[in-house]
Write an enzyme that holds these catalytic residues in place. Sequence first.
Site, PDB file in Angstrom:
ATOM      1  N   HIS A  16       0.832  -1.196   0.000  1.00  0.00           N
ATOM      2  CA  HIS A  16       0.000   0.000   0.000  1.00  0.00           C
ATOM      3  C   HIS A  16       0.876   1.260   0.000  1.00  0.00           C
ATOM      4  O   HIS A  16       1.543   1.549   0.987  1.00  0.00           O
ATOM      5  CB  HIS A  16      -0.888  -0.038   1.244  1.00  0.00           C
ATOM      6  CG  HIS A  16      -1.824   1.107   1.376  1.00  0.00           C
ATOM      7  ND1 HIS A  16      -1.687   2.067   2.353  1.00  0.00           N
ATOM      8  CD2 HIS A  16      -2.907   1.456   0.644  1.00  0.00           C
ATOM      9  CE1 HIS A  16      -2.664   2.945   2.233  1.00  0.00           C
ATOM     10  NE2 HIS A  16      -3.419   2.616   1.208  1.00  0.00           N
ATOM     11  N   HIS A  58      -0.870  10.082  -3.359  1.00  0.00           N
ATOM     12  CA  HIS A  58      -2.133   9.601  -2.789  1.00  0.00           C
ATOM     13  C   HIS A  58      -3.227  10.653  -2.789  1.00  0.00           C
ATOM     14  O   HIS A  58      -4.368  10.385  -3.126  1.00  0.00           O
ATOM     15  CB  HIS A  58      -1.943   9.091  -1.355  1.00  0.00           C
ATOM     16  CG  HIS A  58      -3.240   8.645  -0.760  1.00  0.00           C
ATOM     17  ND1 HIS A  58      -4.034   9.480   0.005  1.00  0.00           N
ATOM     18  CD2 HIS A  58      -3.923   7.495  -0.888  1.00  0.00           C
ATOM     19  CE1 HIS A  58      -5.137   8.832   0.343  1.00  0.00           C
ATOM     20  NE2 HIS A  58      -5.095   7.623  -0.180  1.00  0.00           N
TER      21      HIS A  58
HETATM   22 CA    CA Z   1      -4.850   3.902  -2.981  1.00  0.00          CA
END
Ligand code: CA
Length: 319
Positions: A16, A58
Amino acid sequence: MTEQLAPRRPPVVIAHRGASGYLPEHTLEAKALAHGQGADYLEQDVVASRDGRLFVLHDIELDRTTDVAERHPERCRADGRWYAIDFDARELRALRVTERLARDGTGARYPERFPVHTGNFRMHTLDEELEFIRGLNRATGRDVGIYPELKSPAWHRAQGIDLGAEVLACLERFGYARQGERVWLQCFDPEELRRLRDAGCRLPMVQLIAPLPEEQGQWPVGDPLSDAGLAALADTVQAVGPWLGHVLQDGQDTGFTARAHAAGLEVHPWTLRREELPAGWATFDGLLDALFGRVGVDGVFTDFPDLACAARVRSVAAG
Ligand code: CA
């Protein structure tokens, strides 16, 4: 005669934002570490710059992961945020990336992690990251996949950028259209995924599901947590990426994973963080073991790919 279920494959580990538990998110350094730790997929969140380049970031804003506020104090919008789309690629590359800052912009979001405002980390484009992963795969003999997310496609369209089309064109240049099993395309916006599918995109897709319906936006196909909603999603996507709380509540399996499997969908919940154990869990390893064991998810998004890879070894050994 009952239908024979195929044996489940070992779950996949999705790094992630890279190995973001150890290095600032979405830096190439964090991607290299995740690759070395054994992740199966490296995640890319994708936003556009003012001059239409695709960057791996992000947030659509820059101020929680770079020094933009210090460097360009005058260029924040009325809401007090600095947006990537207001800066050219050259300006984005000049920013210094930091470990994620807290919402008030002062201290660290995760105080135990890499120190904020240290290290010489930089932003990079999606092209650069795909080239980097291709190089790492070649040098190591591994075949680590990619897991790009289209960030706020409707918002980007309002700014004049067709993010989905741009990302697909980039993936095509790197040959991912021909390597279906090593790429997943993810998005929170179901209409964007449907649009790309209708336009002929053949990549495996993941519908992300937010904690609360109001965080998700409009659902054209009904409640995604219902059996009917999951069945409708299966017309477009091959997997769902639910918030972890949809899969486990107070230490118990909610049954969502089995219902998604019944609809023919894989389940890749997010986000597994050592520092953010949900209620009902004493250890991170115990949480991972339950997800890979009795719950039977098909993959996890985690900031700690090394710990998830170790849990997978345990789950395979346990049969
Ligand atoms: Ca993402």
